[in-house]
Motif scaffolding. Structure first.
Motif, PDB file in Angstrom:
ATOM      1  N   LEU A   1     -31.413  37.484 -53.027  1.00 37.26           N
ATOM      2  CA  LEU A   1     -31.675  39.121 -53.996  1.00 37.26           C
ATOM      3  C   LEU A   1     -30.805  39.777 -52.603  1.00 37.26           C
ATOM      4  CD1 LEU A   1     -33.064  40.973 -55.328  1.00 37.26           C
ATOM      5  CD2 LEU A   1     -34.954  41.015 -53.851  1.00 37.26           C
ATOM      6  N   LEU A   2     -30.901  39.574 -51.131  1.00 38.31           N
ATOM      7  CA  LEU A   2     -30.640  40.457 -50.403  1.00 38.31           C
ATOM      8  C   LEU A   2     -29.356  40.423 -50.169  1.00 38.31           C
ATOM      9  CD1 LEU A   2     -33.082  39.687 -47.245  1.00 38.31           C
ATOM     10  CD2 LEU A   2     -33.053  41.857 -49.182  1.00 38.31           C
TER      11      LEU A   2
ATOM     12  N   GLU B   1     -38.394  52.623 -58.741  1.00 44.02           N
ATOM     13  CA  GLU B   1     -38.993  52.850 -59.590  1.00 44.02           C
ATOM     14  C   GLU B   1     -38.058  52.370 -60.910  1.00 44.02           C
ATOM     15  OE1 GLU B   1     -42.624  54.482 -61.168  1.00 44.02           O
ATOM     16  OE2 GLU B   1     -41.872  54.590 -59.186  1.00 44.02           O
ATOM     17  N   ALA B   2     -37.520  51.945 -61.588  1.00 47.25           N
ATOM     18  CA  ALA B   2     -36.428  51.708 -62.563  1.00 47.25           C
ATOM     19  C   ALA B   2     -37.097  49.821 -62.385  1.00 47.25           C
ATOM     20  CB  ALA B   2     -35.105  51.670 -62.355  1.00 47.25           C
ATOM     21  N   TRP B   3     -36.910  49.114 -61.155  1.00 51.54           N
ATOM     22  CA  TRP B   3     -37.346  47.950 -61.099  1.00 51.54           C
ATOM     23  C   TRP B   3     -38.543  47.549 -61.193  1.00 51.54           C
ATOM     24  CZ3 TRP B   3     -34.237  46.721 -56.311  1.00 51.54           C
ATOM     25  CH2 TRP B   3     -33.317  46.472 -55.918  1.00 51.54           C
ATOM     26  N   ARG B   4     -39.354  48.780 -61.758  1.00 54.42           N
ATOM     27  CA  ARG B   4     -41.336  48.341 -61.443  1.00 54.42           C
ATOM     28  C   ARG B   4     -41.136  48.556 -62.755  1.00 54.42           C
ATOM     29  NH1 ARG B   4     -45.731  53.283 -59.515  1.00 54.42           N
ATOM     30  NH2 ARG B   4     -47.392  51.861 -59.917  1.00 54.42           N
TER      31      ARG B   4
ATOM     32  N   ALA C   1     -38.607  41.906 -57.716  1.00 52.95           N
ATOM     33  CA  ALA C   1     -37.379  42.495 -56.421  1.00 52.95           C
ATOM     34  C   ALA C   1     -38.128  43.610 -55.747  1.00 52.95           C
ATOM     35  CB  ALA C   1     -35.844  42.098 -57.052  1.00 52.95           C
ATOM     36  N   TYR C   2     -38.787  44.165 -56.367  1.00 51.71           N
ATOM     37  CA  TYR C   2     -39.531  45.773 -56.654  1.00 51.71           C
ATOM     38  C   TYR C   2     -40.587  45.018 -55.698  1.00 51.71           C
ATOM     39  CZ  TYR C   2     -42.973  49.073 -56.953  1.00 51.71           C
ATOM     40  OH  TYR C   2     -44.314  49.970 -56.505  1.00 51.71           O
ATOM     41  N   LEU C   3     -41.349  44.302 -56.394  1.00 54.28           N
ATOM     42  CA  LEU C   3     -42.091  43.574 -55.315  1.00 54.28           C
ATOM     43  C   LEU C   3     -42.670  43.303 -53.672  1.00 54.28           C
ATOM     44  CD1 LEU C   3     -44.218  42.363 -59.010  1.00 54.28           C
ATOM     45  CD2 LEU C   3     -45.245  45.230 -57.813  1.00 54.28           C
TER      46      LEU C   3
ATOM     47  N   GLU D   1     -43.802  44.589 -50.808  1.00 53.13           N
ATOM     48  CA  GLU D   1     -44.806  44.209 -49.578  1.00 53.13           C
ATOM     49  C   GLU D   1     -43.964  43.294 -48.956  1.00 53.13           C
ATOM     50  OE1 GLU D   1     -47.027  39.199 -50.535  1.00 53.13           O
ATOM     51  OE2 GLU D   1     -46.405  40.627 -52.246  1.00 53.13           O
ATOM     52  N   LEU D   2     -42.797  43.085 -48.423  1.00 49.39           N
ATOM     53  CA  LEU D   2     -42.290  42.345 -47.425  1.00 49.39           C
ATOM     54  C   LEU D   2     -42.508  44.327 -46.758  1.00 49.39           C
ATOM     55  CD1 LEU D   2     -40.944  40.677 -46.004  1.00 49.39           C
ATOM     56  CD2 LEU D   2     -38.571  41.691 -46.731  1.00 49.39           C
ATOM     57  N   VAL D   3     -42.002  44.585 -47.046  1.00 52.93           N
ATOM     58  CA  VAL D   3     -41.689  46.409 -45.649  1.00 52.93           C
ATOM     59  C   VAL D   3     -42.744  46.929 -45.093  1.00 52.93           C
ATOM     60  CG1 VAL D   3     -40.911  48.602 -45.919  1.00 52.93           C
ATOM     61  CG2 VAL D   3     -39.605  47.029 -46.514  1.00 52.93           C
ATOM     62  N   LEU D   4     -43.928  46.770 -46.995  1.00 55.01           N
ATOM     63  CA  LEU D   4     -45.166  47.287 -45.940  1.00 55.01           C
ATOM     64  C   LEU D   4     -46.044  47.025 -45.247  1.00 55.01           C
ATOM     65  CD1 LEU D   4     -47.176  48.517 -49.464  1.00 55.01           C
ATOM     66  CD2 LEU D   4     -45.847  50.105 -47.744  1.00 55.01           C
TER      67      LEU D   4
END
Length: 200
Positions: free
Chosen positions: A89-90, A122-125, A135-137, A141-144
Motif C-alpha cells: 500500500l505504501l 474521507e473518500a477512501w472511508r 487502506a483508510y482503516l 489504526e496504525l497512526v492512532l
C-alpha cells in the motif's frame, strides 16, 4: 483475485491516462533512504491526528517525530504477511500509477494540502472498493495506535496511569487479627444462659 493482481490489472487499464498526464504532473522524488516511508507518514499525520497534535510549533514537531518513530516500531511488530500488505500500500501511494488508481490524481501526497489529504481519506472511508476502505482503516489504526502508545500523549485522552499503591509505595501489610477478648463483666463461674424454646 488478490490485491497485487487487482492493482496490476487496474494500473494496466489506466496506463494511457497516466502517460498523458506524466508531462505536466508535479515532480517530487523521495530520498532513496526513506525505507520507512517517513515522509509519507509525515504528510498524513496532521490529517489523521487533527486536534490531537500540540498547537505550538516546538512540541508539535517533537510529537510528530515521536509518532514517526513509534510507527516504525509498530510496523516491525506486525506479522510478516501484514507487513507485506502494508508495504504494498505504501509503495502504491509513492508511485505515480498507484496514486492515480487510489486517488484519481498523480499529484504526490507531499504536494497536497491537508484539506486535499483529508478529502482523500474521507473518500477512501466510504469507497466502493474494499481495497480503499482497508487502506483508510489500516493507516488510521496504525497512526492512532502509534501516537497514543506513547505515554506523553495520554493527556489528550484525559487518561492517567493508575497508581495502585500511592506513589510507588509498598502496599500496607495486613495486620494480624487481634484475638477476641472475653467480656470482663462475665466470669467463668457465671452460669450460661438457658435456652427457652417456648419463649416463656
Amino acid at each position: 483475485m488478490d490485491r497485487r493482481t487487482f492493482l496490476l490489472t487496474a494500473l494496466g487499464g489506466t496506463a494511457a491516462l497516466a502517460l498523458g498526464s506524466h508531462f505536466y504532473r508535479p515532480s517530487l522524488e523521495l530520498p532513496s533512504d526513506d525505507s520507512g516511508h517517513r515522509l509519507l507518514f509525515a504528510a498524513l499525520l496532521p490529517v489523521l491526528l487533527d486536534g490531537a497534535l500540540p498547537e505550538v510549533a516546538g512540541p508539535r514537531v517533537a510529537a510528530e517525530n515521536r509518532t514517526l518513530d513509534a510507527i516504525a516500531v509498530s510496523i516491525s511488530q506486525l506479522p510478516a504477511e501484514q507487513q507485506a500488505e502494508l508495504e504494498q500500500l505504501l509503495e502504491a501511494l509513492e508511485n505515480r500509477f498507484g496514486l492515480l488508481l487510489l486517488t484519481g490524481s498523480m499529484t504526490p501526497l507531499l504536494l497536497r494540502s491537508p484539506t486535499e489529504l483529508g478529502a482523500m481519506l474521507e473518500a477512501w472511508r466510504g469507497h466502493f472498493l474494499a481495497l480503499a476502505q482497508q487502506a483508510y482503516l489500516g493507516l488510521r489504526e496504525l497512526v492512532l495506535t502509534s501516537f497514543y502508545g506513547c505515554p506523553e500523549h495520554w493527556s489528550g485522552l484525559n487518561y492517567v496511569k493508575p497508581d495502585l499503591f500511592g506513589s510507588g509505595a509498598n502496599p500496607p501489610a495486613a495486620s494480624a487479627a487481634s484475638p477476641v477478648q472475653p467480656d470482663s463483666s462475665q466470669t467463668e463461674n457465671d452460669p450460661l444462659p438457658t435456652p427457652n424454646p417456648g419463649g416463656l
